[in-house]
Design an enzyme around this catalytic site. Structure first.
Site, PDB file in Angstrom:
ATOM      1  N   ASP A 168      18.015  46.297  26.652  1.00  0.00           N
ATOM      2  CA  ASP A 168      18.307  47.415  25.762  1.00  0.00           C
ATOM      3  C   ASP A 168      19.148  48.491  26.448  1.00  0.00           C
ATOM      4  O   ASP A 168      18.806  49.661  26.426  1.00  0.00           O
ATOM      5  CB  ASP A 168      16.945  47.984  25.287  1.00  0.00           C
ATOM      6  CG  ASP A 168      17.081  49.099  24.266  1.00  0.00           C
ATOM      7  OD1 ASP A 168      17.965  48.992  23.403  1.00  0.00           O
ATOM      8  OD2 ASP A 168      16.295  50.063  24.345  1.00  0.00           O
ATOM      9  N   ASN A 425      11.241  43.592  35.057  1.00  0.00           N
ATOM     10  CA  ASN A 425      10.841  44.410  33.920  1.00  0.00           C
ATOM     11  C   ASN A 425      10.656  43.521  32.709  1.00  0.00           C
ATOM     12  O   ASN A 425      11.587  42.804  32.300  1.00  0.00           O
ATOM     13  CB  ASN A 425      11.916  45.447  33.601  1.00  0.00           C
ATOM     14  CG  ASN A 425      11.539  46.282  32.380  1.00  0.00           C
ATOM     15  OD1 ASN A 425      10.658  47.124  32.445  1.00  0.00           O
ATOM     16  ND2 ASN A 425      12.191  46.019  31.250  1.00  0.00           N
ATOM     17  N   GLU A 426       9.456  43.535  32.147  1.00  0.00           N
ATOM     18  CA  GLU A 426       9.178  42.875  30.867  1.00  0.00           C
ATOM     19  C   GLU A 426       9.634  41.429  30.825  1.00  0.00           C
ATOM     20  O   GLU A 426      10.263  40.994  29.862  1.00  0.00           O
ATOM     21  CB  GLU A 426       9.803  43.659  29.720  1.00  0.00           C
ATOM     22  CG  GLU A 426       9.304  45.083  29.652  1.00  0.00           C
ATOM     23  CD  GLU A 426       9.466  45.732  28.291  1.00  0.00           C
ATOM     24  OE1 GLU A 426      10.304  45.255  27.510  1.00  0.00           O
ATOM     25  OE2 GLU A 426       8.745  46.701  28.008  1.00  0.00           O
ATOM     26  N   ASN A 480       4.252  48.818  30.130  1.00  0.00           N
ATOM     27  CA  ASN A 480       5.136  49.448  29.153  1.00  0.00           C
ATOM     28  C   ASN A 480       4.449  49.291  27.795  1.00  0.00           C
ATOM     29  O   ASN A 480       4.274  48.155  27.329  1.00  0.00           O
ATOM     30  CB  ASN A 480       6.489  48.734  29.090  1.00  0.00           C
ATOM     31  CG  ASN A 480       7.325  48.961  30.340  1.00  0.00           C
ATOM     32  OD1 ASN A 480       6.943  49.735  31.219  1.00  0.00           O
ATOM     33  ND2 ASN A 480       8.474  48.305  30.419  1.00  0.00           N
ATOM     34  N   TYR A 482       3.978  50.832  23.679  1.00  0.00           N
ATOM     35  CA  TYR A 482       4.539  51.680  22.621  1.00  0.00           C
ATOM     36  C   TYR A 482       3.601  51.772  21.426  1.00  0.00           C
ATOM     37  O   TYR A 482       4.032  51.624  20.293  1.00  0.00           O
ATOM     38  CB  TYR A 482       5.919  51.140  22.223  1.00  0.00           C
ATOM     39  CG  TYR A 482       6.958  51.377  23.308  1.00  0.00           C
ATOM     40  CD1 TYR A 482       7.669  52.566  23.363  1.00  0.00           C
ATOM     41  CD2 TYR A 482       7.205  50.412  24.300  1.00  0.00           C
ATOM     42  CE1 TYR A 482       8.600  52.796  24.363  1.00  0.00           C
ATOM     43  CE2 TYR A 482       8.136  50.647  25.300  1.00  0.00           C
ATOM     44  CZ  TYR A 482       8.834  51.844  25.328  1.00  0.00           C
ATOM     45  OH  TYR A 482       9.752  52.090  26.319  1.00  0.00           O
ATOM     46  N   TYR A 486       6.477  51.057  18.287  1.00  0.00           N
ATOM     47  CA  TYR A 486       6.690  49.686  17.792  1.00  0.00           C
ATOM     48  C   TYR A 486       5.417  49.131  17.154  1.00  0.00           C
ATOM     49  O   TYR A 486       5.460  48.238  16.330  1.00  0.00           O
ATOM     50  CB  TYR A 486       7.140  48.756  18.929  1.00  0.00           C
ATOM     51  CG  TYR A 486       8.492  49.138  19.495  1.00  0.00           C
ATOM     52  CD1 TYR A 486       9.609  49.174  18.677  1.00  0.00           C
ATOM     53  CD2 TYR A 486       8.632  49.456  20.834  1.00  0.00           C
ATOM     54  CE1 TYR A 486      10.845  49.543  19.185  1.00  0.00           C
ATOM     55  CE2 TYR A 486       9.861  49.820  21.353  1.00  0.00           C
ATOM     56  CZ  TYR A 486      10.969  49.866  20.531  1.00  0.00           C
ATOM     57  OH  TYR A 486      12.194  50.236  21.034  1.00  0.00           O
ATOM     58  N   GLU A 519       6.320  52.893  30.869  1.00  0.00           N
ATOM     59  CA  GLU A 519       7.099  53.244  29.680  1.00  0.00           C
ATOM     60  C   GLU A 519       6.141  53.584  28.554  1.00  0.00           C
ATOM     61  O   GLU A 519       5.137  52.889  28.349  1.00  0.00           O
ATOM     62  CB  GLU A 519       8.003  52.085  29.215  1.00  0.00           C
ATOM     63  CG  GLU A 519       9.196  51.829  30.101  1.00  0.00           C
ATOM     64  CD  GLU A 519      10.142  50.768  29.554  1.00  0.00           C
ATOM     65  OE1 GLU A 519      10.166  50.554  28.322  1.00  0.00           O
ATOM     66  OE2 GLU A 519      10.853  50.151  30.375  1.00  0.00           O
ATOM     67  N   TRP A 564       9.292  57.017  28.893  1.00  0.00           N
ATOM     68  CA  TRP A 564      10.571  56.383  28.555  1.00  0.00           C
ATOM     69  C   TRP A 564      11.274  57.251  27.560  1.00  0.00           C
ATOM     70  O   TRP A 564      10.750  57.475  26.516  1.00  0.00           O
ATOM     71  CB  TRP A 564      10.342  54.981  27.960  1.00  0.00           C
ATOM     72  CG  TRP A 564      11.636  54.219  27.880  1.00  0.00           C
ATOM     73  CD1 TRP A 564      12.364  53.939  26.759  1.00  0.00           C
ATOM     74  CD2 TRP A 564      12.347  53.629  28.978  1.00  0.00           C
ATOM     75  NE1 TRP A 564      13.488  53.231  27.086  1.00  0.00           N
ATOM     76  CE2 TRP A 564      13.509  53.034  28.445  1.00  0.00           C
ATOM     77  CE3 TRP A 564      12.134  53.572  30.361  1.00  0.00           C
ATOM     78  CZ2 TRP A 564      14.440  52.367  29.237  1.00  0.00           C
ATOM     79  CZ3 TRP A 564      13.067  52.916  31.142  1.00  0.00           C
ATOM     80  CH2 TRP A 564      14.206  52.314  30.577  1.00  0.00           C
ATOM     81  N   LYS A 583      15.063  57.751  23.052  1.00  0.00           N
ATOM     82  CA  LYS A 583      13.718  58.080  23.536  1.00  0.00           C
ATOM     83  C   LYS A 583      13.741  59.115  24.664  1.00  0.00           C
ATOM     84  O   LYS A 583      12.704  59.391  25.267  1.00  0.00           O
ATOM     85  CB  LYS A 583      12.978  56.815  23.987  1.00  0.00           C
ATOM     86  CG  LYS A 583      12.687  55.873  22.825  1.00  0.00           C
ATOM     87  CD  LYS A 583      11.661  54.822  23.161  1.00  0.00           C
ATOM     88  CE  LYS A 583      11.529  53.832  22.029  1.00  0.00           C
ATOM     89  NZ  LYS A 583      12.723  52.991  21.833  1.00  0.00           N
TER      90      LYS A 583
END
Ligand code: GCB
Length: 606
Positions: A168, A425-426, A480, A482, A486, A519, A564, A583
């Protein structure tokens, strides 16, 4: 990999000279990929326009195809050398070229490098000549599933290539960091390593120096080290290529209370100076002790951000003024830490963090290891796939990943600010293939770091306590999450319940390691207010933060919060992004949104 040329940051002193080659270079696109075949490295690049270095080329132009350009592109400049000296080694050093490059000097190939966020080094001794020299670079910014970061490159109807990252952030490309011509002695210091132990008020510094060139230690060459404090007084000294020395009443480097010594590392023979490298040294220790992160034996709670190298016009080009403004904003808000999401940043960032007393989680570009252009959204919907099981060439991917880990640690191990390494990351972490892929990379980081800093990776929602197979590799766990964006967006009470559910499941595992939220955040327009709040408004960002903070505070193993993102940043286009990711706690031009005041109040008290 450039393992014989020193990664040390350029310095100027009585025996070393570093000349910046930044400025306006010549530039052209090579959509057919025919430049090398046609000999542009010898003839010069055709139809060149001028291009600033360092900068991404992407936001300089006014035409969309140039901004989105994917494929080969060339840079060229002239270097003027006044005098060639036989007793010198000549090195050209690019802070980075994104994502890969081949480099020629006067038509002779001098370097080839894969990976867009670490230095490209070329020994040009013998190739450089007095007078004018032409330096040519063929770069390429395509993405695939063996490059890190991972992505795909599609050919569009008009024949142009288009990169779509499985991540992203905009695929900014070019020569985004400074370029130097270094002249160093033929017998030179290649590298040094330090590690620290505290002994009452004193510190023991263990060191190792390596040297190269026309060098033979038995011929009486020795290393001499001298440590000087900030007032210019000699604090300690040592002789020999490895050993240790004691610093009495050591002045420690502390979080948001930096103190740097100067270390002169000299190579001497019969009392005469062969080489000298000037380093800055912060004496501090890092340790994970149960659920705590200890710096100098004292627990620290991490407050700060995931960042990006990103700014208007510059793209990802390094700029001292922007970096300085970022540090000023981070100090104002009460932060003490940031993560170099999702790639190693320009070295100047770390040098500034050393001075400002910030902690850094240094991350390799191990991002996009999940086959989705928006894994953050796919994960929210519970999607996952076995990326490593069906990656087209997992060995090549791992080789590139290994190279990035190696080069990052070699480059950044000297910084007191760097307290941990992040390997991904992720990524997909729920299969045995993922575990087998990552385990050797964690081992490698532990082996390479003389300070044995903690090693971690960053987990998205699918990497749940029940399914994740990679968290046992980590010295502390980074999440991370949300909840409230999300997941259960606009319904903060439902979001809290879900978040608490997951945290209870982690707590039940009794892992006895620190957890960080690396995040959490909401897209927020810096122009939008509404009472009562709705998603995208500044009020919602504040309420979301308050909800997250109250959950963090109820789990003692949560030892840090990196929101984030520090600032709004550019991404690719799509229905989820309004000219980029919003963000930021600060806008893209570094002005605070309302939530910045909420965070400032909390962080100044915490
Ligand atoms: C994530 C990614 C980050 C994205 C962020 C978002 O999980 O790590 O790169 O920008 O979510 O805003 O969705």
């Amino acid at each position: 990999m450039n393992n014989i040329i020193s990664e040390l940051y350029p310095v100027n002193n009585e025996v070393r000279n570093a000349q910046l080659l930044d400025g306006l270079w010549r530039f052209c696109f090579d959509p057919e990929g025919s430049g090398e075949r046609e000999g542009w490295q010898e003839k010069g690049i055709p139809g060149a326009v001028s291009m600033p270095v360092p900068a991404s080329f992407s936001d300089i132009f006014t035409e969309a195809w140039k901004r989105d350009y994917c494929g080969d592109f060339w840079y060229e400049t002239d270097i003027f050398l006044q005098e060639y000296r036989e007793d010198r080694q000549y090195i050209i050093r690019f802070g980075s070229v994104t994502h890969r490059c081949t480099v020629w000097l006067n038509g002779m190939q001098i370097a080839e490098h894969e990976g867009g966020f670490l230095p490209v080094l070329a020994d040009v001794t013998g190739a450089i000549r007095p007078g004018k020299n032409r330096l040519s670079v063929k770069a390429n910014n395509e993405l695939n599933e063996t490059s890190i970061p991972c992505g795909a490159t599609a050919v569009q109807k008009d024949g142009r290539k288009l990169a779509s990252g499985y991540f992203d952030f905009f695929n900014y490309s070019g020569i985004q960091r400074s370029v130097w011509l270094e002249q160093i002695p033929a017998v030179s210091i290649l590298d040094y390593s330090l590690s620290f132990e505290l002994d009452g008020a004193d510190a023991i510094v263990n060191y190792e120096v390596s040297a190269g060139g026309a060098f033979d230690a038995s011929e009486g060459v020795t290393a001499v080290l001298k440590l000087t404090d900030a007032d210019g007084n000699t604090a300690a000294g040592a002789c020999g290529f490895r050993g240790s020395f004691r610093v009495e009443n050591a002045h420690l480097w502390k979080v948001r209370g930096a103190y740097l010594y100067s270390l002169a590392i000299c190579l001497e023979k019969d009392g005469s100076l062969l080489d000298r490298y000037d380093a800055r040294v912060g004496i501090r220790t890092v340790k994970i002790d149960g659920e705590k992160i200890l710096i100098n034996g004292e627990p620290v709670y991490l407050k700060g951000f995931g960042k990006h190298e990103d700014f208007e016009v510059l793209g990802r080009g390094f700029n001292y003024a922007v970096a300085k403004r970022d540090y000023e904003c981070m100090k104002w808000i009460g932060a003490n830490c940031f993560r170099t999401s999702h790639y190693p940043y320009a070295e100047e960032w770390y040098r500034m963090a050393d001075e400002e007393g910030f902690l850094i989680i240094d991350e390799v570009p191990g991002v996009g290891m999940m086959r989705s252009f928006a894994n953050f959204a796919a994960a929210g919907a519970g999607a996952s796939n076995g990326f490593f099981g069906d990656c087209p060439d997992v060995e090549l991917l791992q080789k590139n990943h290994r190279q990035a880990v190696t080069e990052m640690i070699l480059r950044d191990k000297h910084h007191p600010s760097v307290f941990a390494w992040s390997i991904f990351n992720e990524a997909e972490t729920v299969t045995d293939a993922a575990h087998d892929y990552f385990a050797p990379l964690f081992d490698l980081a532990r082996k390479l770091d003389p300070e044995k800093r903690p090693v971690t990776g960053v987990l998205e929602k699918t990497s749940s306590p029940e399914r994740c197979k990679c968290y046992p590799l980590m010295d502390f766990i980074c999440l991370n999450r949300y909840y409230g964006w999300y997941i259960s967006g606009g319904k903060l009470e439902d979001a809290r319940e879900q978040m608490v559910g997951e945290m209870d499941a982690w707590a039940a595992k009794k892992l006895n390691v620190p957890f960080l939220f690396t995040e959490f955040g909401t897209d927020t327009l810096d122009t939008l207010h509404k009472l009562p709040s709705v998603m995208w408004t500044q009020e919602y960002q504040q309420e979301y933060m308050e909800m997250n903070f109250s959950v963090f505070d109820s789990y003692p193993f949560v030892q840090g919060e990196l929101a984030w993102n520090f600032a709004d940043f550019q991404t690719g286009q799509g229905i989820m992004r309004v000219n980029g990711n919003k963000k930021g706690i600060f806008s893209r031009n570094r002005q605070p949104k309302a939530a910045a005041f909420t965070m400032k109040k909390r962080w100044e008290e915490k």
